[in-house]
Write a protein that holds these residues in place. Structure first.
Motif, PDB file in Angstrom:
ATOM      1  N   MET A  56       0.892  -1.236  -0.081  1.00  0.00           N
ATOM      2  CA  MET A  56      -0.091  -0.083  -0.002  1.00  0.00           C
ATOM      3  C   MET A  56       0.833   1.490  -0.054  1.00  0.00           C
ATOM      4  O   MET A  56       0.350   2.502  -0.409  1.00  0.00           O
ATOM      5  N   PRO A  59       1.672   3.382  -3.446  1.00  0.00           N
ATOM      6  CA  PRO A  59       0.173   4.044  -3.899  1.00  0.00           C
ATOM      7  C   PRO A  59      -0.290   4.945  -2.995  1.00  0.00           C
ATOM      8  O   PRO A  59      -1.078   6.011  -3.233  1.00  0.00           O
ATOM      9  N   ILE A  60      -0.073   5.033  -1.586  1.00  0.00           N
ATOM     10  CA  ILE A  60      -0.388   6.009  -0.814  1.00  0.00           C
ATOM     11  C   ILE A  60       0.234   7.501  -1.402  1.00  0.00           C
ATOM     12  O   ILE A  60      -0.329   8.398  -1.182  1.00  0.00           O
ATOM     13  N   ALA A  63      -1.258   8.551  -4.607  1.00  0.00           N
ATOM     14  CA  ALA A  63      -2.695   9.139  -4.586  1.00  0.00           C
ATOM     15  C   ALA A  63      -2.625  10.505  -3.824  1.00  0.00           C
ATOM     16  O   ALA A  63      -3.031  11.537  -4.096  1.00  0.00           O
ATOM     17  N   ALA A  94      -2.765   2.982 -11.644  1.00  0.00           N
ATOM     18  CA  ALA A  94      -2.566   3.530 -10.371  1.00  0.00           C
ATOM     19  C   ALA A  94      -3.609   3.338  -9.450  1.00  0.00           C
ATOM     20  O   ALA A  94      -3.647   2.790  -8.146  1.00  0.00           O
ATOM     21  N   PHE A  98      -3.859   0.517  -6.246  1.00  0.00           N
ATOM     22  CA  PHE A  98      -4.053   0.950  -4.873  1.00  0.00           C
ATOM     23  C   PHE A  98      -5.323   0.104  -4.191  1.00  0.00           C
ATOM     24  O   PHE A  98      -5.286  -0.383  -3.286  1.00  0.00           O
ATOM     25  N   TRP A  99      -6.306   0.020  -5.048  1.00  0.00           N
ATOM     26  CA  TRP A  99      -7.655  -0.597  -4.511  1.00  0.00           C
ATOM     27  C   TRP A  99      -7.134  -1.764  -4.176  1.00  0.00           C
ATOM     28  O   TRP A  99      -7.686  -2.498  -3.108  1.00  0.00           O
ATOM     29  N   ARG A 101      -4.394  -3.236  -3.596  1.00  0.00           N
ATOM     30  CA  ARG A 101      -3.280  -3.527  -2.433  1.00  0.00           C
ATOM     31  C   ARG A 101      -3.827  -3.155  -0.963  1.00  0.00           C
ATOM     32  O   ARG A 101      -3.674  -3.626   0.130  1.00  0.00           O
ATOM     33  N   THR A 148      -9.938   7.763  -0.184  1.00  0.00           N
ATOM     34  CA  THR A 148      -9.464   7.679  -1.254  1.00  0.00           C
ATOM     35  C   THR A 148     -10.492   7.638  -2.281  1.00  0.00           C
ATOM     36  O   THR A 148     -10.671   8.019  -3.183  1.00  0.00           O
ATOM     37  N   TYR A 275       5.089   1.267 -10.397  1.00  0.00           N
ATOM     38  CA  TYR A 275       4.468   2.117  -9.335  1.00  0.00           C
ATOM     39  C   TYR A 275       5.758   2.401  -8.142  1.00  0.00           C
ATOM     40  O   TYR A 275       5.224   2.775  -6.997  1.00  0.00           O
TER      41      TYR A 275
END
Length: 457
Positions: A56, A59-60, A63, A94, A98-99, A101, A148, A275
């Motif tokens: 995660m 991606p944090i 985002a 992306a 993120f979703w 993970r 998010t 990523y």
């Protein structure tokens, strides 16, 4: 409970990464691929849960900072062009990554919560701690997921049949569930302030970690008194301490300031991949710091926080401004980890919470907390006599202090500043971008999500 060194964690992750245990979409995960039948299985699955959290981390940052006004697109990837030009679509890779993970973390936590109580022979201390860690990780994942994507499915089981058709729950219900998890975790996580250890491993959750997340949770919820209380508890615990020089935040892993950090080693360094932050920000230069961020970080007010960036005139080709983010290195450098929470954020949370309660000056006021960070950065002290001035100072300080640590977009949305700031930054900005879309692949896969895309997408 015993702690494994980070290189063992990396080794175990490398072994499990050959298996699909952590990689498939949440609806396709098979319970049989996670093994938890006897006491010796507990530690590998526990490590698997933290490895899911590691998934995660990048991606944090993407985002939080790529959706906002910190970057502009400089490469060829469609995903980052959409983020840089503020034309995000449900097919964005992306957005989907993120979703996946987030729900991977939730899935492994659910697996522990389902299976561990049934395993005989596990000592009570280990059982209590690991179950608390699972609640912490699940609560953190749902907190991030709600802010998010908004309304999302509430997955509380590993049952495939159930998980394939779970509808959305409201953002409020998701956040209430996350709060219950975090509070339950707080009760049972180990207390590092009660031990004689001189250092605390930021890889693993403890009571102070949970309080730090709760401080952020209550800040986002505009519960100023609780945000102040939990931030104060973290600061006053003395478990974590501010590093003397800000440059160490940029160049070093696992500093004394780090509350929650995900580590990497030679076998899984985040320097390569679609990523991976170093690859995106340095190697490929897929995105570069936005010009106005460069101006902010190189102002007198920022002080030594300018060390977040560097300039190389050889990079000035085409539209490239030559600036680079330095916070994410490669395996050969000592800054390839991703810090999810650190002590400086607690001072900023408390400063904002105090300002919102009109506690502006004096030792218990917002200005004092801001100036702790400014003193460390060798920047001039801030002076603010009014609530509006103090809140403006906090917003600027969060830019200086936390740039490229995944906060900016979330900050703009939660404070109601997104439309004003982002519409001035990009002509393509639209209020729909105050939350990410539900991934198109997820809507196609889950019949209960069909027709349930977030507004405007």
């Amino acid at each position: 409970m015993s702690r494994l060194p980070i290189y063992i964690i990396v080794f175990l992750f490398a072994l499990t990464s050959c298996n699909e245990v952590l990689e498939p979409k949440p609806v396709d995960l098979l319970v049989d691929e996670l093994v938890l039948n006897e006491p010796q299985d507990v530690e590998p699955v526990r490590i698997g849960a933290y490895n899911a959290l590691r998934g995660m981390a990048s991606p944090i940052i993407i985002a939080g900072d790529f959706t906002g006004d910190y970057i502009r697109h400089n490469g060829t990837f469609t995903d980052y062009r959409e983020l840089g030009t503020k034309q995000i679509t449900p097919a964005n890779g992306a957005v989907e990554a993120f979703w996946n993970r987030i729900y991977r973390t939730i899935y492994v936590a659910n697996f522990l919560l389902e299976r561990l109580p049934e395993i005989s022979g596990v000592n009570s201390e280990t059982r209590t701690q690991v179950l608390a860690e699972a609640r912490f990780l699940r609560g953190f994942a749902y907190f991030i997921g709600a802010y998010t994507y908004g309304d999302i499915p509430l997955v509380t089981t590993t049952d495939q049949g159930v998980n394939r058709t779970i509808p959305k729950s409201s953002k409020a219900d998701i956040l209430a569930f996350a709060l219950a998890d975090l509070q339950a975790a707080l009760a049972d996580l180990p207390d590092p302030s009660s031990t004689s250890n001189s250092t605390t491993n930021a890889t693993y959750a403890n009571k102070i970690t949970a309080r730090a997340v709760l401080a952020r949770y209550y800040l986002y919820q505009k519960n100023w008194a609780q945000a102040e209380q939990y931030a104060t508890q973290v600061i006053d615990s003395k478990v974590y301490s501010m590093v003397t020089n800000y440059v160490n935040i940029v160049t070093q892993d696992f500093t004394t300031e780090s509350i929650l950090e995900v580590g990497y080693g030679l076998s899984d360094d985040p320097g390569t991949g679609d990523y991976a932050l170093n690859n995106l920000l340095v190697g490929r230069r897929e995105v570069i710091p936005a010009d106005q961020l460069v101006v902010s970080l190189y102002s007198t007010e920022s002080g030594e926080r300018r060390q977040t960036l560097s300039f190389n005139p050889q990079n000035q080709r085409g539209d490239d401004n030559g600036w680079t983010v330095l916070k994410y290195g490669t395996a050969s450098e000592d800054n390839n980890n991703i810090v999810l929470m650190r002590l400086a954020e607690m001072y900023l949370i408390r400063a904002e919470a105090r300002a919102q309660q009109n506690k502006i000056t004096g030792t218990g006021g917002a200005v004092a907390d801001i100036n702790v960070l400014r003193a460390r950065a060798k920047a001039p002290n801030v002076v603010a006599a009014s609530q509006a001035d103090a809140l403006s100072a906090v917003e600027r300080e969060r830019v200086y202090e936390l740039a490229f640590e995944g906060h900016r977009w979330y900050d703009l949305v939660r404070t109601g500043r997104a439309q004003a700031v982002m519409s001035a930054f990009s002509p393509n900005w639209n209020s729909r971008y105050e939350r990410w879309p539900i991934p198109q692949s997820e809507i196609q896969r889950n019949p209960s999500l069909q027709g349930q895309q977030n507004p405007g997408y």
